[in-house]
Design a protein around this motif. Structure first.
Motif, PDB file in Angstrom:
ATOM      1  N   PRO A 291       0.824  -1.201   0.000  1.00  0.00           N
ATOM      2  CA  PRO A 291       0.000   0.000   0.000  1.00  0.00           C
ATOM      3  C   PRO A 291       0.867   1.263   0.000  1.00  0.00           C
ATOM      4  CG  PRO A 291      -0.744  -1.556   1.660  1.00  0.00           C
ATOM      5  CD  PRO A 291       0.574  -2.058   1.161  1.00  0.00           C
TER       6      PRO A 291
ATOM      7  N   LYS B 232      -0.240   4.073   1.349  1.00  0.00           N
ATOM      8  CA  LYS B 232      -0.588   4.795   2.571  1.00  0.00           C
ATOM      9  C   LYS B 232      -1.208   3.826   3.572  1.00  0.00           C
ATOM     10  CE  LYS B 232      -3.122   8.932   4.087  1.00  0.00           C
ATOM     11  NZ  LYS B 232      -4.041  10.030   3.653  1.00  0.00           N
ATOM     12  N   VAL B 233      -0.929   4.061   4.854  1.00  0.00           N
ATOM     13  CA  VAL B 233      -1.450   3.205   5.918  1.00  0.00           C
ATOM     14  C   VAL B 233      -2.037   4.069   7.025  1.00  0.00           C
ATOM     15  CG1 VAL B 233      -0.621   1.861   7.904  1.00  0.00           C
ATOM     16  CG2 VAL B 233      -0.118   1.080   5.588  1.00  0.00           C
TER      17      VAL B 233
ATOM     18  N   GLU C 277      -9.708  -3.268   2.289  1.00  0.00           N
ATOM     19  CA  GLU C 277      -9.332  -1.939   2.746  1.00  0.00           C
ATOM     20  C   GLU C 277      -9.952  -1.567   4.091  1.00  0.00           C
ATOM     21  OE1 GLU C 277     -12.905  -1.473  -0.034  1.00  0.00           O
ATOM     22  OE2 GLU C 277     -11.052  -2.670   0.063  1.00  0.00           O
TER      23      GLU C 277
ATOM     24  N   SER D   6      -8.082  -4.664   9.485  1.00  0.00           N
ATOM     25  CA  SER D   6      -6.888  -4.151  10.148  1.00  0.00           C
ATOM     26  C   SER D   6      -6.171  -5.269  10.900  1.00  0.00           C
ATOM     27  CB  SER D   6      -7.256  -3.023  11.128  1.00  0.00           C
ATOM     28  OG  SER D   6      -8.116  -3.498  12.136  1.00  0.00           O
TER      29      SER D   6
ATOM     30  N   LEU E  10       0.955  -6.325   4.991  1.00  0.00           N
ATOM     31  CA  LEU E  10       1.131  -5.337   3.917  1.00  0.00           C
ATOM     32  C   LEU E  10       1.199  -6.038   2.563  1.00  0.00           C
ATOM     33  CD1 LEU E  10       3.822  -3.022   5.561  1.00  0.00           C
ATOM     34  CD2 LEU E  10       1.485  -2.333   4.981  1.00  0.00           C
TER      35      LEU E  10
ATOM     36  N   GLU F 175      -4.064  -2.237   4.953  1.00  0.00           N
ATOM     37  CA  GLU F 175      -3.571  -0.865   5.081  1.00  0.00           C
ATOM     38  C   GLU F 175      -4.045  -0.149   6.351  1.00  0.00           C
ATOM     39  OE1 GLU F 175      -6.519   1.341   1.976  1.00  0.00           O
ATOM     40  OE2 GLU F 175      -5.106  -0.103   1.092  1.00  0.00           O
TER      41      GLU F 175
ATOM     42  N   ILE G  14       6.079   4.184   2.914  1.00  0.00           N
ATOM     43  CA  ILE G  14       4.619   4.187   3.043  1.00  0.00           C
ATOM     44  C   ILE G  14       4.199   5.367   3.913  1.00  0.00           C
ATOM     45  CG2 ILE G  14       2.625   2.912   3.927  1.00  0.00           C
ATOM     46  CD1 ILE G  14       4.148   0.329   3.274  1.00  0.00           C
TER      47      ILE G  14
ATOM     48  N   THR H 147       2.091   7.691   6.436  1.00  0.00           N
ATOM     49  CA  THR H 147       1.211   7.500   7.586  1.00  0.00           C
ATOM     50  C   THR H 147       0.705   8.830   8.145  1.00  0.00           C
ATOM     51  OG1 THR H 147       3.033   7.573   9.197  1.00  0.00           O
ATOM     52  CG2 THR H 147       2.450   5.415   8.263  1.00  0.00           C
TER      53      THR H 147
END
Length: 307
Positions: free
Chosen positions: A3, A5-6, A201, A204, A222, A227, A263, A265
């Motif tokens: 991803p 973005k996380v 998406e 978690s 990941l 994400e 990535i 955050t």
């Protein structure tokens, strides 16, 4: 492909502090929540509206929620096991309600004295009330990668509970390694399986670091496109019902990993390290974050040569 973005769900103020024997001052909890939000955490698990008889550390949930400075765009979550807790959370203007179940029948019986099916049924009125109030609803599934009482937990059992949580209307579902026994391979298998029945998406990973595998399991997740991850500043917390579960993965360690992978955050690691030091000093315990300890030492003593 990993991803770009996380989202990090910071659980330190709730999951991280709930088992502390010495009561942590309400003012300290408020400052912790405020500083975490200021550091860029988009979602902060801030309180728990459970009976103070069972979790005395969380008895000041309403006062914490009343005292924090609400940052636009930040989700402030609270654990609510029943309608009474939900009503208190609603009065406290919580943004997200968190309910919890287990993928292990043995753990469910030991933890809340009922079967998995019974535990989900208990949450039906809470879920309905949350949706009617326009609140986000998050479901957390304990022992998704292993149980302290029954050992291995079949992947099919995890999938089943995900489907039950989905039916309740959960916006996000947490796959939790409560006792930290998960490995990267097993984590990928579980995440791949649950992704087939719930949007990837909105899944978690919540990993405990008992066996030192949390960061590896996050990387494995990941690789499966997950994400959203949970973490606790300074590695605070654990599960009181799981012997040997020494703590959540440290947020500082997770951010260091994600920064190294490029990535995004939105979390400021330098601020986070200072926050970890703040709360560790406040409760009189050393930080469990290796990254936090290393960066603090570097900042205070300067870089030293190593052989």
């Amino acid at each position: 492909m990993l991803p770009a973005k996380v989202k990090i769900v910071e659980v330190g103020p709730r999951d991280g502090l709930q088992n502390e024997k010495e009561f942590v001052a309400t003012e300290v909890k408020i400052e912790l929540v405020n500083r975490l939000a200021s550091a860029g955490l988009q979602n902060v698990e801030s309180a728990s509206f459970v009976s103070p008889k069972w979790v005395p550390q969380m008895a000041d949930g309403a006062a914490v929620m009343a005292g924090i400075e609400r940052r636009p765009g930040t989700i402030y979550s609270a654990l609510t096991p029943n309608l009474r807790g939900f009503e208190a959370a609603l009065d406290a203007k919580v943004d997200e309600i968190v309910i919890f179940g287990a993928a292990s029948e043995a753990f469910s019986q030991k933890n809340i004295n009922c079967s998995i099916a019974e535990s989900i049924a208990r949450f039906e009125p809470v879920a309905k009330a949350a949706k009617e109030a326009g609140l986000r609803l998050r479901g957390s599934i304990s022992c998704a990668l292993g149980c302290p009482y029954q050992g291995d937990v079949p992947i099919e059992a995890v999938v089943d509970v995900v489907q039950r949580m989905k039916a309740l209307g959960c916006d996000e579902i947490d796959i939790a390694d409560t006792i930290g026994v998960g490995t990267a391979g097993r984590t990928r298998d579980v995440m791949a399986a649950v992704s087939k029945v719930f949007p990837r998406e909105r899944l978690s990973g919540h990993f405990h670091d008992t066996y030192g595998q949390a960061v590896a399991n996050i990387y494995a997740s990941l690789q499966e496109g997950i994400e959203i991850f949970h973490a606790s500043v300074a590695g605070l917390g654990g599960c009181p019902y799981a012997k040997g579960a020494t703590g959540n993965v440290a947020t500082e360690d997770v951010i260091f990993l994600l920064n190294g992978l490029g990535i995004k955050t939105g979390v400021d690691l330098d601020q986070l390290v200072e926050i970890g030091d703040f709360i560790s000093r406040a409760i009189g315990k050393p930080s469990a974050s290796r990254v936090g300890r290393a960066l603090l030492a570097k900042k205070r003593d300067g870089a030293a040569s190593c052989v």
